[in-house]
Write a protein that holds these residues in place. Structure first.
Motif, PDB file in Angstrom:
ATOM      1  N   ILE A   2       0.839  -1.198   0.000  1.00 36.06           N
ATOM      2  CA  ILE A   2       0.000   0.000   0.000  1.00 36.06           C
ATOM      3  C   ILE A   2       0.873   1.245   0.000  1.00 36.06           C
ATOM      4  O   ILE A   2       0.635   2.167  -0.754  1.00 36.06           O
ATOM      5  CB  ILE A   2      -0.940   0.032   1.220  1.00 36.06           C
ATOM      6  CG1 ILE A   2      -2.006  -1.032   1.099  1.00 36.06           C
ATOM      7  CG2 ILE A   2      -1.605   1.384   1.352  1.00 36.06           C
ATOM      8  CD1 ILE A   2      -2.963  -1.048   2.253  1.00 36.06           C
ATOM      9  N   LYS A   3       1.899   1.265   0.851  1.00 39.83           N
ATOM     10  CA  LYS A   3       2.751   2.441   0.921  1.00 39.83           C
ATOM     11  C   LYS A   3       3.401   2.722  -0.426  1.00 39.83           C
ATOM     12  O   LYS A   3       3.492   3.860  -0.861  1.00 39.83           O
ATOM     13  CB  LYS A   3       3.818   2.268   2.001  1.00 39.83           C
ATOM     14  CG  LYS A   3       3.299   2.406   3.403  1.00 39.83           C
ATOM     15  CD  LYS A   3       4.383   2.122   4.384  1.00 39.83           C
ATOM     16  CE  LYS A   3       4.815   3.412   5.025  1.00 39.83           C
ATOM     17  NZ  LYS A   3       5.759   3.196   6.117  1.00 39.83           N
ATOM     18  N   GLN A   4       3.856   1.690  -1.104  1.00 40.81           N
ATOM     19  CA  GLN A   4       4.497   1.860  -2.400  1.00 40.81           C
ATOM     20  C   GLN A   4       3.522   2.447  -3.416  1.00 40.81           C
ATOM     21  O   GLN A   4       3.837   3.386  -4.127  1.00 40.81           O
ATOM     22  CB  GLN A   4       5.031   0.522  -2.902  1.00 40.81           C
ATOM     23  CG  GLN A   4       5.733   0.633  -4.237  1.00 40.81           C
ATOM     24  CD  GLN A   4       6.229  -0.725  -4.725  1.00 40.81           C
ATOM     25  OE1 GLN A   4       5.846  -1.767  -4.211  1.00 40.81           O
ATOM     26  NE2 GLN A   4       7.069  -0.708  -5.712  1.00 40.81           N
ATOM     27  N   LYS A   5       2.316   1.922  -3.494  1.00 40.67           N
ATOM     28  CA  LYS A   5       1.315   2.421  -4.430  1.00 40.67           C
ATOM     29  C   LYS A   5       0.880   3.838  -4.066  1.00 40.67           C
ATOM     30  O   LYS A   5       0.645   4.661  -4.928  1.00 40.67           O
ATOM     31  CB  LYS A   5       0.085   1.509  -4.451  1.00 40.67           C
ATOM     32  CG  LYS A   5       0.351   0.146  -5.028  1.00 40.67           C
ATOM     33  CD  LYS A   5       0.413   0.206  -6.526  1.00 40.67           C
ATOM     34  CE  LYS A   5       0.476  -1.188  -7.114  1.00 40.67           C
ATOM     35  NZ  LYS A   5       0.524  -1.183  -8.546  1.00 40.67           N
ATOM     36  N   SER A   6       0.760   4.128  -2.768  1.00 39.85           N
ATOM     37  CA  SER A   6       0.332   5.446  -2.332  1.00 39.85           C
ATOM     38  C   SER A   6       1.332   6.527  -2.743  1.00 39.85           C
ATOM     39  O   SER A   6       0.960   7.642  -3.041  1.00 39.85           O
ATOM     40  CB  SER A   6       0.147   5.472  -0.812  1.00 39.85           C
ATOM     41  OG  SER A   6      -0.918   4.640  -0.451  1.00 39.85           O
ATOM     42  N   ARG A   7       2.594   6.196  -2.764  1.00 39.63           N
ATOM     43  CA  ARG A   7       3.605   7.169  -3.172  1.00 39.63           C
ATOM     44  C   ARG A   7       3.453   7.551  -4.638  1.00 39.63           C
ATOM     45  O   ARG A   7       3.903   8.580  -5.068  1.00 39.63           O
ATOM     46  CB  ARG A   7       5.005   6.606  -2.922  1.00 39.63           C
ATOM     47  CG  ARG A   7       5.453   6.841  -1.507  1.00 39.63           C
ATOM     48  CD  ARG A   7       6.910   6.489  -1.337  1.00 39.63           C
ATOM     49  NE  ARG A   7       6.980   5.476  -0.312  1.00 39.63           N
ATOM     50  CZ  ARG A   7       7.512   4.276  -0.448  1.00 39.63           C
ATOM     51  NH1 ARG A   7       8.071   3.927  -1.569  1.00 39.63           N
ATOM     52  NH2 ARG A   7       7.519   3.424   0.542  1.00 39.63           N
ATOM     53  N   ASN A   8       2.823   6.715  -5.424  1.00 46.87           N
ATOM     54  CA  ASN A   8       2.622   6.995  -6.842  1.00 46.87           C
ATOM     55  C   ASN A   8       1.262   7.626  -7.099  1.00 46.87           C
ATOM     56  O   ASN A   8       0.657   7.424  -8.138  1.00 46.87           O
ATOM     57  CB  ASN A   8       2.753   5.696  -7.653  1.00 46.87           C
ATOM     58  CG  ASN A   8       4.157   5.138  -7.583  1.00 46.87           C
ATOM     59  OD1 ASN A   8       5.113   5.884  -7.515  1.00 46.87           O
ATOM     60  ND2 ASN A   8       4.268   3.831  -7.580  1.00 46.87           N
ATOM     61  N   ASP A   9       0.759   8.410  -6.129  1.00 40.82           N
ATOM     62  CA  ASP A   9      -0.533   9.091  -6.236  1.00 40.82           C
ATOM     63  C   ASP A   9      -1.687   8.117  -6.437  1.00 40.82           C
ATOM     64  O   ASP A   9      -2.676   8.442  -7.081  1.00 40.82           O
ATOM     65  CB  ASP A   9      -0.516  10.136  -7.355  1.00 40.82           C
ATOM     66  CG  ASP A   9       0.465  11.245  -7.067  1.00 40.82           C
ATOM     67  OD1 ASP A   9       0.639  11.577  -5.882  1.00 40.82           O
ATOM     68  OD2 ASP A   9       1.053  11.774  -8.018  1.00 40.82           O
ATOM     69  N   LYS A  10      -1.559   6.922  -5.909  1.00 45.59           N
ATOM     70  CA  LYS A  10      -2.638   5.947  -5.968  1.00 45.59           C
ATOM     71  C   LYS A  10      -3.088   5.644  -4.547  1.00 45.59           C
ATOM     72  O   LYS A  10      -2.353   5.847  -3.596  1.00 45.59           O
ATOM     73  CB  LYS A  10      -2.193   4.673  -6.671  1.00 45.59           C
ATOM     74  CG  LYS A  10      -1.911   4.902  -8.131  1.00 45.59           C
ATOM     75  CD  LYS A  10      -1.791   3.616  -8.873  1.00 45.59           C
ATOM     76  CE  LYS A  10      -1.553   3.947 -10.343  1.00 45.59           C
ATOM     77  NZ  LYS A  10      -1.802   2.847 -11.206  1.00 45.59           N
ATOM     78  N   PHE A  11      -4.297   5.166  -4.432  1.00 51.14           N
ATOM     79  CA  PHE A  11      -4.841   4.823  -3.136  1.00 51.14           C
ATOM     80  C   PHE A  11      -5.672   3.569  -3.276  1.00 51.14           C
ATOM     81  O   PHE A  11      -5.961   3.117  -4.379  1.00 51.14           O
ATOM     82  CB  PHE A  11      -5.681   5.979  -2.580  1.00 51.14           C
ATOM     83  CG  PHE A  11      -6.674   6.502  -3.577  1.00 51.14           C
ATOM     84  CD1 PHE A  11      -7.898   5.877  -3.746  1.00 51.14           C
ATOM     85  CD2 PHE A  11      -6.371   7.594  -4.363  1.00 51.14           C
ATOM     86  CE1 PHE A  11      -8.801   6.328  -4.680  1.00 51.14           C
ATOM     87  CE2 PHE A  11      -7.273   8.067  -5.293  1.00 51.14           C
ATOM     88  CZ  PHE A  11      -8.491   7.431  -5.450  1.00 51.14           C
ATOM     89  N   LEU A  12      -6.052   3.006  -2.150  1.00 53.85           N
ATOM     90  CA  LEU A  12      -6.830   1.772  -2.138  1.00 53.85           C
ATOM     91  C   LEU A  12      -8.319   2.109  -2.148  1.00 53.85           C
ATOM     92  O   LEU A  12      -8.799   2.848  -1.295  1.00 53.85           O
ATOM     93  CB  LEU A  12      -6.487   0.949  -0.900  1.00 53.85           C
ATOM     94  CG  LEU A  12      -7.154  -0.411  -0.786  1.00 53.85           C
ATOM     95  CD1 LEU A  12      -6.728  -1.322  -1.942  1.00 53.85           C
ATOM     96  CD2 LEU A  12      -6.806  -1.055   0.542  1.00 53.85           C
ATOM     97  N   ARG A  13      -9.043   1.571  -3.131  1.00 51.07           N
ATOM     98  CA  ARG A  13     -10.486   1.768  -3.249  1.00 51.07           C
ATOM     99  C   ARG A  13     -11.186   0.443  -2.970  1.00 51.07           C
ATOM    100  O   ARG A  13     -10.783  -0.601  -3.466  1.00 51.07           O
ATOM    101  CB  ARG A  13     -10.861   2.254  -4.643  1.00 51.07           C
ATOM    102  CG  ARG A  13     -12.370   2.419  -4.828  1.00 51.07           C
ATOM    103  CD  ARG A  13     -12.726   2.925  -6.205  1.00 51.07           C
ATOM    104  NE  ARG A  13     -12.281   4.291  -6.418  1.00 51.07           N
ATOM    105  CZ  ARG A  13     -12.917   5.378  -5.968  1.00 51.07           C
ATOM    106  NH1 ARG A  13     -14.022   5.246  -5.261  1.00 51.07           N
ATOM    107  NH2 ARG A  13     -12.443   6.575  -6.229  1.00 51.07           N
TER     108      ARG A  13
END
Length: 104
Positions: A2-13
Protein backbone atom coordinates in the motif's frame (compact mmCIF):
# COMPACT_ATOMS: atom_id res chain seq x y z
CA UNK A 1 2.55 -2.68 -0.97
CA UNK A 2 0.00 0.00 0.00
CA UNK A 3 2.75 2.44 0.92
CA UNK A 4 4.50 1.86 -2.40
CA UNK A 5 1.31 2.42 -4.43
CA UNK A 6 0.33 5.45 -2.33
CA UNK A 7 3.61 7.17 -3.17
CA UNK A 8 2.62 7.00 -6.84
CA UNK A 9 -0.53 9.09 -6.24
CA UNK A 10 -2.64 5.95 -5.97
CA UNK A 11 -4.84 4.82 -3.14
CA UNK A 12 -6.83 1.77 -2.14
CA UNK A 13 -10.49 1.77 -3.25
CA UNK A 14 -13.08 -0.63 -1.87
CA UNK A 15 -16.38 -1.19 -3.66
CA UNK A 16 -19.23 -3.62 -3.10
CA UNK A 17 -20.75 -5.32 -6.12
CA UNK A 18 -24.14 -7.02 -6.10
CA UNK A 19 -24.82 -10.32 -7.82
CA UNK A 20 -21.28 -11.48 -7.12
CA UNK A 21 -19.77 -14.16 -4.94
CA UNK A 22 -21.41 -16.92 -2.96
CA UNK A 23 -23.07 -14.45 -0.57
CA UNK A 24 -24.74 -12.33 -3.24
CA UNK A 25 -22.44 -9.33 -2.71
CA UNK A 26 -18.66 -9.15 -3.15
CA UNK A 27 -15.92 -6.85 -1.93
CA UNK A 28 -13.66 -5.51 -4.63
CA UNK A 29 -10.29 -3.91 -3.84
CA UNK A 30 -8.29 -2.00 -6.42
CA UNK A 31 -5.72 0.75 -6.61
CA UNK A 32 -7.04 3.96 -8.13
CA UNK A 33 -5.87 7.52 -8.72
CA UNK A 34 -9.09 9.55 -8.99
CA UNK A 35 -11.46 10.67 -6.27
CA UNK A 36 -15.10 11.20 -7.21
CA UNK A 37 -17.58 13.67 -5.74
CA UNK A 38 -19.49 10.93 -3.87
CA UNK A 39 -16.37 9.32 -2.34
CA UNK A 40 -15.47 9.17 1.32
CA UNK A 41 -11.72 9.40 1.96
CA UNK A 42 -9.90 8.02 5.00
CA UNK A 43 -6.26 8.23 5.95
CA UNK A 44 -4.42 5.56 7.91
CA UNK A 45 -2.50 7.27 10.73
CA UNK A 46 1.07 8.43 10.11
CA UNK A 47 1.50 6.12 7.12
CA UNK A 48 -0.58 8.59 5.08
CA UNK A 49 -2.30 5.76 3.23
CA UNK A 50 -5.52 6.84 1.55
CA UNK A 51 -8.49 4.50 1.60
CA UNK A 52 -11.51 5.47 -0.51
CA UNK A 53 -15.05 4.20 -1.01
CA UNK A 54 -18.15 5.67 -2.60
CA UNK A 55 -21.13 6.57 -0.42
CA UNK A 56 -23.22 3.59 -1.57
CA UNK A 57 -20.41 1.19 -0.60
CA UNK A 58 -20.09 2.99 2.72
CA UNK A 59 -23.62 1.82 3.64
CA UNK A 60 -22.44 -1.79 3.27
CA UNK A 61 -19.09 -1.46 5.09
CA UNK A 62 -19.58 1.24 7.74
CA UNK A 63 -17.82 0.06 10.89
CA UNK A 64 -15.98 -2.75 9.06
CA UNK A 65 -12.34 -3.67 9.58
CA UNK A 66 -10.12 -4.06 6.52
CA UNK A 67 -6.96 -6.14 6.75
CA UNK A 68 -4.24 -7.59 4.54
CA UNK A 69 -3.24 -11.24 4.49
CA UNK A 70 -0.21 -12.81 2.89
CA UNK A 71 0.46 -16.53 2.94
CA UNK A 72 1.76 -19.25 0.62
CA UNK A 73 -1.48 -19.35 -1.37
CA UNK A 74 -2.20 -15.66 -1.93
CA UNK A 75 -1.79 -12.10 -0.78
CA UNK A 76 -4.94 -10.00 -0.61
CA UNK A 77 -6.92 -7.34 1.18
CA UNK A 78 -10.09 -8.52 2.85
CA UNK A 79 -12.86 -7.31 5.13
CA UNK A 80 -12.18 -8.99 8.46
CA UNK A 81 -15.25 -7.85 10.41
CA UNK A 82 -18.36 -6.28 8.87
CA UNK A 83 -21.18 -5.39 11.30
CA UNK A 84 -23.51 -4.92 8.29
CA UNK A 85 -23.16 -8.52 7.11
CA UNK A 86 -25.78 -11.11 7.98
CA UNK A 87 -23.53 -13.91 6.71
CA UNK A 88 -19.93 -13.89 5.51
CA UNK A 89 -18.37 -16.45 3.22
CA UNK A 90 -15.24 -18.32 4.28
CA UNK A 91 -13.55 -17.04 1.10
CA UNK A 92 -13.48 -13.58 2.77
CA UNK A 93 -14.58 -11.92 -0.46
CA UNK A 94 -18.38 -12.16 -0.37
CA UNK A 95 -21.22 -11.61 2.08
CA UNK A 96 -24.96 -11.29 2.55
CA UNK A 97 -25.93 -7.87 3.94
CA UNK A 98 -28.39 -7.30 6.76
CA UNK A 99 -31.78 -5.94 5.67
CA UNK A 100 -31.10 -2.70 7.56
CA UNK A 101 -28.34 -1.82 5.06
CA UNK A 102 -31.00 -1.14 2.42
CA UNK A 103 -32.77 1.51 4.53
CA UNK A 104 -30.81 4.56 3.40
Amino acid sequence: MIKQKSRNDKFLRLTVESGEGCGGFAYKFQFDNSINEDDSVYQENEDKILFVCDNLTLNFIKGATVDYESDMMKSAFYVQINPNAEKECSCKSSFSPKDSVFNF
